[in-house]
Write an enzyme that holds these catalytic residues in place. Structure first.
Site, PDB file in Angstrom:
ATOM      1  N   ASP A 162       0.851  -1.187   0.000  1.00  0.00           N
ATOM      2  CA  ASP A 162       0.000   0.000   0.000  1.00  0.00           C
ATOM      3  C   ASP A 162       0.887   1.237   0.000  1.00  0.00           C
ATOM      4  O   ASP A 162       2.102   1.157   0.205  1.00  0.00           O
ATOM      5  CB  ASP A 162      -1.033  -0.003   1.129  1.00  0.00           C
ATOM      6  CG  ASP A 162      -0.433   0.213   2.512  1.00  0.00           C
ATOM      7  OD1 ASP A 162       0.760   0.563   2.610  1.00  0.00           O
ATOM      8  OD2 ASP A 162      -1.165   0.035   3.496  1.00  0.00           O
ATOM      9  N   LEU A 163       0.268   2.377  -0.280  1.00  0.00           N
ATOM     10  CA  LEU A 163       1.022   3.626  -0.340  1.00  0.00           C
ATOM     11  C   LEU A 163       1.146   4.204   1.058  1.00  0.00           C
ATOM     12  O   LEU A 163       0.166   4.263   1.810  1.00  0.00           O
ATOM     13  CB  LEU A 163       0.325   4.627  -1.264  1.00  0.00           C
ATOM     14  CG  LEU A 163       0.128   4.187  -2.716  1.00  0.00           C
ATOM     15  CD1 LEU A 163      -0.391   5.342  -3.556  1.00  0.00           C
ATOM     16  CD2 LEU A 163       1.408   3.640  -3.313  1.00  0.00           C
TER      17      LEU A 163
ATOM     18  N   ASP B  30      -5.812   2.271  -1.551  1.00  0.00           N
ATOM     19  CA  ASP B  30      -4.412   2.338  -1.984  1.00  0.00           C
ATOM     20  C   ASP B  30      -3.711   1.002  -1.767  1.00  0.00           C
ATOM     21  O   ASP B  30      -2.484   0.956  -1.652  1.00  0.00           O
ATOM     22  CB  ASP B  30      -3.685   3.454  -1.225  1.00  0.00           C
ATOM     23  CG  ASP B  30      -3.615   3.190   0.275  1.00  0.00           C
ATOM     24  OD1 ASP B  30      -4.585   2.622   0.826  1.00  0.00           O
ATOM     25  OD2 ASP B  30      -2.605   3.544   0.907  1.00  0.00           O
TER      26      ASP B  30
END
Length: 293
Positions: A173-174, A216
């Site tokens: 994920d970001l 995300d």
């Protein structure tokens, strides 16, 4: 979109059979032809069936059809050539024929009859394919969606069991994505997701698959053990540092990696990779952790 040469992609019964005698009579079984064309949902198969039928009744080497971004081929591209342009559902359709000889009037009439029969089942098959793809891909990033990921994971597990092989799962994920949205707005956040997805696609191998499974969060199915998955993680981190747009907005990622084991379920495999992701977050982000247990 190139959909390939139908004579190379489909069963023998749909391939050109030059030894079959060609009918010169207009007394053809149109009902049977319509049924044949409507029984398939793959547009390439529909067109291959059409080409085979045309080859039975006309002196035809090959035929090509272009509709929107789609192109279909059947047979060969040599011989006497001519082109038809027509409109179907407000879209232009171009059909190119390659003939062994010029058509006599009765054959021209037959060609037009057969041509009219293929358009509706072919368009139906294209629309079905488009809807199927929309159901499997994320609209924003064009990566596979959660449903496609779940289906692909099941197939990977079945393949690994069958071949006594293995594969790896990476969950990403970001980092601080909510802060990015808060600081720059959701439009830029969406752009960052698209750029990140494009970077993943450019970094993974052809045998690997990338998915956006929500927000995300992304997953990668890697056709390799964790040692090669580790190499991929390093490539992703390097690609982020060298990506002008993502580096400008300080977009980074954390990753959790694990390798499939014999007794794994879909859930246990994902949970192990997700646990490794949280370990990467705890280790300071912009890194990866491997969970081997």
């Amino acid at each position: 979109m190139e959909l390939g040469l139908a004579t190379e992609s489909f069963p023998i019964k749909y391939r050109q059979q030059t030894e079959i005698g060609m009918s010169t009579s207009l007394d053809i079984d149109l009902v049977n032809i319509i049924q044949q064309l409507h029984q398939h949902l793959d547009p390439r198969t529909v067109f291959a069936c059409f080409g085979q039928i045309m080859g039975q009744h006309l002196p035809l080497y090959g035929v090509r059809l272009t509709y929107k971004q789609y192109q279909f081929h059947w047979g060969q591209t040599y011989g006497y050539a001519f082109e038809q342009k027509l409109t179907f559902s407000d879209q232009q359709v171009t059909i190119n024929y390659n003939l062994k000889a010029a058509l006599v009037p009765s054959q021209t009439l037959m060609l037009n009859q057969l041509k009219d029969l293929v358009l509706q089942p072919l368009i139906n098959a294209i629309q079905y394919q488009e809807m199927s793809q929309q159901a499997m891909y994320d609209a924003l990033t064009k990566l596979g969606n959660r449903h496609y990921y779940q289906q692909s994971l099941k197939k990977e597990i079945a393949r690994a069991k069958r071949n006594q092989s293995s594969f790896s799962l990476i969950v990403l994920d970001l980092d601080n994505f909510k802060q990015l949205n808060d600081d720059f707005g959701h439009q830029l956040g969406d752009s960052a997701l698209v750029e990140f997805a494009d970077m993943l696609n450019a970094t993974i191998r052809d045998t690997d698959q990338a998915f956006r499974i929500g927000g995300d969060e992304f997953t990668l199915l890697v056709q390799a053990d964790v040692d090669e998955a580790r190499v991929l993680c390093n490539r992703i981190l390097d690609a982020l540092l060298n990506h002008h747009y993502l580096e400008k907005y300080q977009v980074s990622t954390s990753m959790g990696v694990t390798q499939w084991k014999d007794k794994d379920t879909e859930s246990s495999l994902y949970q192990r990779a997700d646990n490794a992701l949280y370990e990467a977050k705890a280790a300071g982000r912009q890194c990866y952790q491997i969970c081997a247990a």
